[in-house]
Design a protein around this motif. Structure first.
Motif, PDB file in Angstrom:
ATOM      1  N   GLU A  29       1.662  -2.426  -3.840  1.00  0.00           N
ATOM      2  CA  GLU A  29       0.430  -2.918  -3.241  1.00  0.00           C
ATOM      3  C   GLU A  29      -0.118  -1.873  -2.279  1.00  0.00           C
ATOM      4  O   GLU A  29       0.634  -1.144  -1.647  1.00  0.00           O
ATOM      5  CB  GLU A  29       0.707  -4.230  -2.504  1.00  0.00           C
ATOM      6  N   CYS A  30      -1.433  -1.833  -2.168  1.00  0.00           N
ATOM      7  CA  CYS A  30      -2.099  -0.926  -1.222  1.00  0.00           C
ATOM      8  C   CYS A  30      -1.661  -1.273   0.193  1.00  0.00           C
ATOM      9  O   CYS A  30      -1.505  -2.453   0.528  1.00  0.00           O
ATOM     10  CB  CYS A  30      -3.605  -1.064  -1.374  1.00  0.00           C
ATOM     11  N   CYS A  31      -1.459  -0.272   1.027  1.00  0.00           N
ATOM     12  CA  CYS A  31      -1.006  -0.530   2.398  1.00  0.00           C
ATOM     13  C   CYS A  31      -2.148  -0.993   3.304  1.00  0.00           C
ATOM     14  O   CYS A  31      -1.897  -1.404   4.436  1.00  0.00           O
ATOM     15  CB  CYS A  31      -0.313   0.703   2.970  1.00  0.00           C
ATOM     16  N   ASP A  35      -5.030  -4.439  -3.088  1.00  0.00           N
ATOM     17  CA  ASP A  35      -5.068  -3.828  -4.422  1.00  0.00           C
ATOM     18  C   ASP A  35      -3.652  -3.647  -4.935  1.00  0.00           C
ATOM     19  O   ASP A  35      -2.718  -3.398  -4.176  1.00  0.00           O
ATOM     20  CB  ASP A  35      -5.769  -2.478  -4.380  1.00  0.00           C
ATOM     21  N   LEU A  43      -3.629   1.883  -8.441  1.00  0.00           N
ATOM     22  CA  LEU A  43      -3.140   2.372  -7.158  1.00  0.00           C
ATOM     23  C   LEU A  43      -2.964   3.872  -7.196  1.00  0.00           C
ATOM     24  O   LEU A  43      -2.651   4.443  -8.232  1.00  0.00           O
ATOM     25  CB  LEU A  43      -1.781   1.752  -6.817  1.00  0.00           C
ATOM     26  N   ALA A  52       0.814   3.765  -0.824  1.00  0.00           N
ATOM     27  CA  ALA A  52      -0.124   3.448  -1.891  1.00  0.00           C
ATOM     28  C   ALA A  52      -1.481   3.075  -1.313  1.00  0.00           C
ATOM     29  O   ALA A  52      -1.562   2.423  -0.267  1.00  0.00           O
ATOM     30  CB  ALA A  52       0.411   2.298  -2.728  1.00  0.00           C
ATOM     31  N   PHE A  53      -2.531   3.487  -2.015  1.00  0.00           N
ATOM     32  CA  PHE A  53      -3.901   3.192  -1.602  1.00  0.00           C
ATOM     33  C   PHE A  53      -4.709   2.759  -2.809  1.00  0.00           C
ATOM     34  O   PHE A  53      -4.540   3.289  -3.904  1.00  0.00           O
ATOM     35  CB  PHE A  53      -4.557   4.425  -0.967  1.00  0.00           C
ATOM     36  N   GLY A  54      -5.603   1.801  -2.607  1.00  0.00           N
ATOM     37  CA  GLY A  54      -6.555   1.417  -3.629  1.00  0.00           C
ATOM     38  C   GLY A  54      -7.623   2.486  -3.757  1.00  0.00           C
ATOM     39  O   GLY A  54      -7.744   3.374  -2.908  1.00  0.00           O
TER      40      GLY A  54
END
Length: 96
Positions: A29-31, A35, A43, A52-54
């Motif tokens: 999951e995005c931090c 997302d 991701l 992680a980033f969207g």
């Protein structure tokens, strides 16, 4: 003159870390947002911090850290063909 993606990656390999067994990799999951790999854009994992980033936050992370190398993870749902017979249980046995 355009820079080839492989040449761009080679020039930034010094910023890429190899994860060790003690490193935590956040890839579910995005931090910042909710997302996930199943989101529309997937991701992007920062290969230096393993966060992680969207897709909406990759630019923000790049501006903040300057880390240009990301691993893109995207999952798509595979639909089962409808002509496949469904497997329903025919017998129910309890304690046998």
């Amino acid at each position: 003159m355009t820079i080839e993606p492989l040449d761009l990656l080679r020039s930034n390999l010094s910023r890429v870390r190899i994860p060790e067994p003690t490193n935590r990799i956040y890839k579910h999951e995005c931090c910042i947002s909710f997302d996930s790999p199943r989101s529309e854009g997937g991701l992007f994992i920062d290969m230096c911090t393993f966060l992680a980033f969207g897709k909406d936050f990759v630019g923000w992370n790049y501006e903040k850290t300057g880390n240009p190398v990301y691993l893109h993870i995207k999952q798509t749902k595979k639909l089962a063909p409808e002509d496949r017979p469904s497997k329903k249980p025919t017998l129910l046995a309890i304690g046998v």
